[in-house]
Motif scaffolding. Structure first.
Motif, PDB file in Angstrom:
ATOM      1  N   SER A 104       0.859  -1.176   0.000  1.00 52.42           N
ATOM      2  CA  SER A 104       0.000   0.000   0.000  1.00 52.42           C
ATOM      3  C   SER A 104       0.898   1.230   0.000  1.00 52.42           C
ATOM      4  O   SER A 104       1.771   1.361   0.857  1.00 52.42           O
ATOM      5  CB  SER A 104      -0.911  -0.004   1.227  1.00 52.42           C
ATOM      6  N   MET A 105       0.691   2.099  -0.974  1.00 48.72           N
ATOM      7  CA  MET A 105       1.494   3.303  -1.101  1.00 48.72           C
ATOM      8  C   MET A 105       0.581   4.522  -0.988  1.00 48.72           C
ATOM      9  O   MET A 105      -0.407   4.622  -1.707  1.00 48.72           O
ATOM     10  CB  MET A 105       2.209   3.349  -2.463  1.00 48.72           C
ATOM     11  N   ASP A 106       0.913   5.420  -0.056  1.00 52.69           N
ATOM     12  CA  ASP A 106       0.198   6.682   0.096  1.00 52.69           C
ATOM     13  C   ASP A 106       1.134   7.788  -0.363  1.00 52.69           C
ATOM     14  O   ASP A 106       2.254   7.896   0.149  1.00 52.69           O
ATOM     15  CB  ASP A 106      -0.182   6.919   1.559  1.00 52.69           C
ATOM     16  N   VAL A 107       0.684   8.602  -1.312  1.00 56.92           N
ATOM     17  CA  VAL A 107       1.527   9.679  -1.829  1.00 56.92           C
ATOM     18  C   VAL A 107       0.740  10.980  -1.893  1.00 56.92           C
ATOM     19  O   VAL A 107      -0.452  10.985  -2.182  1.00 56.92           O
ATOM     20  CB  VAL A 107       2.102   9.359  -3.226  1.00 56.92           C
ATOM     21  N   LEU A 108       1.431  12.056  -1.608  1.00 58.30           N
ATOM     22  CA  LEU A 108       0.873  13.385  -1.781  1.00 58.30           C
ATOM     23  C   LEU A 108       1.287  13.882  -3.160  1.00 58.30           C
ATOM     24  O   LEU A 108       2.481  13.913  -3.484  1.00 58.30           O
ATOM     25  CB  LEU A 108       1.405  14.344  -0.716  1.00 58.30           C
ATOM     26  N   VAL A 109       0.296  14.236  -3.968  1.00 62.40           N
ATOM     27  CA  VAL A 109       0.574  14.810  -5.279  1.00 62.40           C
ATOM     28  C   VAL A 109       0.189  16.287  -5.170  1.00 62.40           C
ATOM     29  O   VAL A 109      -0.993  16.640  -5.189  1.00 62.40           O
ATOM     30  CB  VAL A 109      -0.210  14.108  -6.404  1.00 62.40           C
ATOM     31  N   ALA A 110       1.191  17.111  -4.984  1.00 62.51           N
ATOM     32  CA  ALA A 110       0.955  18.540  -4.780  1.00 62.51           C
ATOM     33  C   ALA A 110       0.370  19.173  -6.042  1.00 62.51           C
ATOM     34  O   ALA A 110       0.571  18.675  -7.162  1.00 62.51           O
ATOM     35  CB  ALA A 110       2.261  19.231  -4.403  1.00 62.51           C
ATOM     36  N   ALA A 111      -0.353  20.245  -5.857  1.00 61.27           N
ATOM     37  CA  ALA A 111      -0.931  20.974  -6.981  1.00 61.27           C
ATOM     38  C   ALA A 111       0.160  21.319  -7.988  1.00 61.27           C
ATOM     39  O   ALA A 111       1.221  21.828  -7.614  1.00 61.27           O
ATOM     40  CB  ALA A 111      -1.618  22.235  -6.486  1.00 61.27           C
ATOM     41  N   GLY A 112      -0.067  21.000  -9.253  1.00 57.47           N
ATOM     42  CA  GLY A 112       0.888  21.300 -10.309  1.00 57.47           C
ATOM     43  C   GLY A 112       2.089  20.385 -10.361  1.00 57.47           C
ATOM     44  O   GLY A 112       3.021  20.624 -11.123  1.00 57.47           O
ATOM     45  N   ASP A 117     -10.886  15.894 -13.267  1.00 54.36           N
ATOM     46  CA  ASP A 117     -10.330  15.617 -14.593  1.00 54.36           C
ATOM     47  C   ASP A 117      -8.928  16.190 -14.758  1.00 54.36           C
ATOM     48  O   ASP A 117      -8.306  16.016 -15.801  1.00 54.36           O
ATOM     49  CB  ASP A 117     -11.258  16.113 -15.699  1.00 54.36           C
ATOM     50  N   THR A 118      -8.408  16.862 -13.715  1.00 56.20           N
ATOM     51  CA  THR A 118      -7.034  17.374 -13.761  1.00 56.20           C
ATOM     52  C   THR A 118      -6.053  16.454 -13.038  1.00 56.20           C
ATOM     53  O   THR A 118      -4.866  16.728 -13.004  1.00 56.20           O
ATOM     54  CB  THR A 118      -6.948  18.784 -13.160  1.00 56.20           C
ATOM     55  N   LEU A 119      -6.557  15.349 -12.464  1.00 55.84           N
ATOM     56  CA  LEU A 119      -5.709  14.353 -11.815  1.00 55.84           C
ATOM     57  C   LEU A 119      -5.601  13.167 -12.765  1.00 55.84           C
ATOM     58  O   LEU A 119      -6.606  12.530 -13.094  1.00 55.84           O
ATOM     59  CB  LEU A 119      -6.308  13.924 -10.477  1.00 55.84           C
ATOM     60  N   THR A 120      -4.385  12.874 -13.233  1.00 58.77           N
ATOM     61  CA  THR A 120      -4.180  11.802 -14.207  1.00 58.77           C
ATOM     62  C   THR A 120      -3.040  10.899 -13.761  1.00 58.77           C
ATOM     63  O   THR A 120      -2.255  11.256 -12.886  1.00 58.77           O
ATOM     64  CB  THR A 120      -3.858  12.352 -15.607  1.00 58.77           C
ATOM     65  N   TYR A 121      -2.959   9.731 -14.403  1.00 58.26           N
ATOM     66  CA  TYR A 121      -1.806   8.857 -14.175  1.00 58.26           C
ATOM     67  C   TYR A 121      -1.417   8.156 -15.466  1.00 58.26           C
ATOM     68  O   TYR A 121      -2.221   7.981 -16.376  1.00 58.26           O
ATOM     69  CB  TYR A 121      -2.053   7.852 -13.046  1.00 58.26           C
ATOM     70  N   GLY A 173      -2.903  18.461 -12.139  1.00 64.65           N
ATOM     71  CA  GLY A 173      -2.995  19.743 -12.821  1.00 64.65           C
ATOM     72  C   GLY A 173      -3.935  20.711 -12.133  1.00 64.65           C
ATOM     73  O   GLY A 173      -4.176  21.807 -12.631  1.00 64.65           O
ATOM     74  N   GLY A 174      -4.455  20.318 -10.970  1.00 61.33           N
ATOM     75  CA  GLY A 174      -5.397  21.153 -10.239  1.00 61.33           C
ATOM     76  C   GLY A 174      -4.715  22.143  -9.315  1.00 61.33           C
ATOM     77  O   GLY A 174      -3.485  22.200  -9.211  1.00 61.33           O
ATOM     78  N   ALA A 175      -5.538  22.909  -8.605  1.00 62.24           N
ATOM     79  CA  ALA A 175      -5.045  23.952  -7.708  1.00 62.24           C
ATOM     80  C   ALA A 175      -4.887  23.476  -6.267  1.00 62.24           C
ATOM     81  O   ALA A 175      -4.325  24.193  -5.438  1.00 62.24           O
ATOM     82  CB  ALA A 175      -6.000  25.155  -7.751  1.00 62.24           C
ATOM     83  N   GLU A 176      -5.377  22.269  -5.946  1.00 61.58           N
ATOM     84  CA  GLU A 176      -5.307  21.736  -4.582  1.00 61.58           C
ATOM     85  C   GLU A 176      -4.479  20.455  -4.557  1.00 61.58           C
ATOM     86  O   GLU A 176      -4.503  19.666  -5.499  1.00 61.58           O
ATOM     87  CB  GLU A 176      -6.718  21.424  -4.058  1.00 61.58           C
ATOM     88  N   ASP A 177      -3.754  20.237  -3.451  1.00 61.34           N
ATOM     89  CA  ASP A 177      -3.010  18.997  -3.261  1.00 61.34           C
ATOM     90  C   ASP A 177      -3.986  17.827  -3.169  1.00 61.34           C
ATOM     91  O   ASP A 177      -5.123  17.984  -2.698  1.00 61.34           O
ATOM     92  CB  ASP A 177      -2.184  19.048  -1.978  1.00 61.34           C
ATOM     93  N   VAL A 178      -3.527  16.641  -3.594  1.00 59.84           N
ATOM     94  CA  VAL A 178      -4.355  15.438  -3.544  1.00 59.84           C
ATOM     95  C   VAL A 178      -3.530  14.292  -2.962  1.00 59.84           C
ATOM     96  O   VAL A 178      -2.379  14.083  -3.354  1.00 59.84           O
ATOM     97  CB  VAL A 178      -4.856  15.045  -4.957  1.00 59.84           C
ATOM     98  N   ASN A 179      -4.128  13.550  -2.031  1.00 58.49           N
ATOM     99  CA  ASN A 179      -3.519  12.339  -1.495  1.00 58.49           C
ATOM    100  C   ASN A 179      -4.039  11.147  -2.284  1.00 58.49           C
ATOM    101  O   ASN A 179      -5.249  10.961  -2.410  1.00 58.49           O
ATOM    102  CB  ASN A 179      -3.863  12.174  -0.018  1.00 58.49           C
TER     103      ASN A 179
END
Length: 122
Positions: A28-36, A63-67, A105-111
């Motif tokens: 299990s991997m938890d990562v913070l993907v900061a805005a931009g 739709d701004t969070l991709t992998y 690609g969004g303005a907010e950080d996402v976990n």
């Protein structure tokens, strides 16, 4: 590992399933993907035929969070939880899905959390 899935469509139907998966390793991997930002995650070291489950969730979706998956699909929009369970659907990830690269690609950080169940031996 046991996977349990339930989907309820109000007024239509509720479907559920339980599947026992033969796995020898769970990660299990938890990562913070900061805005931009873009973050690469080493998901598993082996070939695709050893994977039994990949479950990707996030604390927010858009739709701004991709992998992108090494050796597989690129720029997949993560606009909801994604579950790959069983060799048929897991094969869609490509021959060597070892690294998943998430781009926010969004303005907010996402976990983002990636749960993997796999075989270690053939």
């Amino acid at each position: 590992m046991k996977a349990s899935i339930s989907v309820a469509a109000s007024g239509v139907a509720t479907l559920s399933a339980v599947q026992d998966l033969e796995v020898e390793a769970i990660g299990s991997m938890d990562v913070l993907v900061a805005a931009g930002d873009t973050v690469a995650v080493d998901v598993q070291p082996g070939p695709v035929d050893r994977l039994r489950l990949v479950f990707i969730t996030a604390d927010s979706y858009s739709d701004t969070l991709t992998y992108t998956v090494t050796g597989g699909p690129a720029d997949v929009v993560l606009d909801g939880p994604e579950l790959f369970m069983g060799t048929g659907v897991i094969a869609l990830l490509g021959a060597t899905p070892n690294v998943f690269t998430f781009t926010n690609g969004g303005a907010e950080d996402v976990n983002v959390t990636v749960l993997v169940g796999r075989r270690v031996t053939d």
